[in-house]
Design an enzyme around this catalytic site. Structure first.
Site, short mmCIF file in Angstrom:
data_model
loop_
_atom_site.label_atom_id
_atom_site.label_comp_id
_atom_site.label_asym_id
_atom_site.label_seq_id
_atom_site.Cartn_x
_atom_site.Cartn_y
_atom_site.Cartn_z
CB SER A 106 -21.88 -16.05 25.75
OG SER A 106 -20.53 -16.21 26.00
CG ASP A 156 -17.68 -20.26 20.14
OD1 ASP A 156 -16.70 -19.62 20.58
OD2 ASP A 156 -18.81 -20.22 20.65
CG HIS A 187 -18.55 -16.71 21.45
ND1 HIS A 187 -18.78 -17.93 22.06
CD2 HIS A 187 -18.86 -15.77 22.39
CE1 HIS A 187 -19.19 -17.74 23.30
NE2 HIS A 187 -19.25 -16.43 23.52
C1 MLT Z 1 -18.37 -17.81 30.13
O1 MLT Z 1 -19.33 -18.06 30.82
O2 MLT Z 1 -17.29 -17.43 30.59
C2 MLT Z 1 -18.56 -17.96 28.64
O3 MLT Z 1 -18.58 -19.22 28.21
C3 MLT Z 1 -17.64 -17.18 27.84
C4 MLT Z 1 -17.91 -15.75 28.01
O4 MLT Z 1 -18.88 -15.38 28.62
O5 MLT Z 1 -17.11 -14.96 27.51
#
Ligand code: MLT
Length: 213
Positions: A106, A156, A187
């Site tokens: 993420s 996701d 996710h």
């Molecule tokens: C981000 O970098 O903000 C991600 O894609 C989503 C997350 O970290 O929640």
């Protein structure tokens, strides 16, 4: 937990020094402890360098600022990706580490993608789990020596499929050898991520001991 370099981190030395070290980069609200078990599962015996992001969003560590969910402060992305690349260079001196394979989830996958686009020599490939395009207009970069695995979730709610496809296309255009897998999940990480990552490492890098799978 070590604080003597510029980022709070944990380092686990290799028991299999023939394997590429792995740089572990957590998701929003995580820390340097989160991905150690994942790193051990995906590349058993590799050195693990697990880092805590330096940005706090309502108390939750991240690797760069965002303006809203999925909307990034790109100046901050650039600054933080460079700081993290400098840290990896310092860790190379401190721990005698080769350029690591990034394993990011993420937000951690997004900073890994930004490092690839801005400071490619820092990394030796990457496994990017639930990554998005980190920079709308990245500089020209040569990624022809990088092998990358991008794993997305079909359901996701945070990352539209078109966004992860765009990232795959951007990295491929820069010359990287990109494998993109879309899993029938959301996710959150799942056992399927571990399986796919281990298979990819075994095939592309011949670094996973698949007899222990
Ligand atoms: C981000 O970098 O903000 C991600 O894609 C989503 C997350 O970290 O929640």
């Amino acid at each position: 937990m070590a604080r003597d370099l510029s980022f709070i981190h944990r380092f686990e030395p290799a028991t299999r020094p023939d394997l590429a070290p792995v740089l572990l980069l957590h998701g929003t609200g995580g820390d340097e402890n989160d991905l150690l078990p994942l790193g051990r599962m995906i590349s058993p015996g590799a050195a693990l360098l697990s880092v805590r992001g330096q940005v706090l969003e309502h108390g939750m560590p991240r690797f760069f600022r965002r303006l809203a969910e999925g909307v990034f402060d790109e100046a901050d992305v650039i600054r933080r990706a460079n700081e993290l690349a400098d840290f990896v260079g310092a860790a190379h001196e401190a721990y005698g580490l080769a350029a690591p394979l990034a394993l990011g989830y993420s937000n951690g996958a997004n900073i890994a993608a930004a490092m690839l686009l801005l400071r490619p020599a820092t990394l030796q490939g990457g496994i990017l789990l639930r990554a998005m395009v980190p920079l709308a207009q990245p500089p020209e970069v040569d990624l022809s020596n990088q092998s990358l695995l991008l794993v997305s979730g079909q359901h996701d709610p945070i990352i539209p499929p078109a966004n992860s496809e765009r990232l795959a296309a951007m990295l491929t255009k820069a010359g990287a050898d990109v494998t993109r897998r879309v899993l029938p999940i959301g996710h959150q990480l799942s056992q399927a991520d571990v399986t796919v990552a281990r298979e990819w490492l075994a095939r592309d890098k011949a670094t996973v001991d698949i007899t222990s799978a």
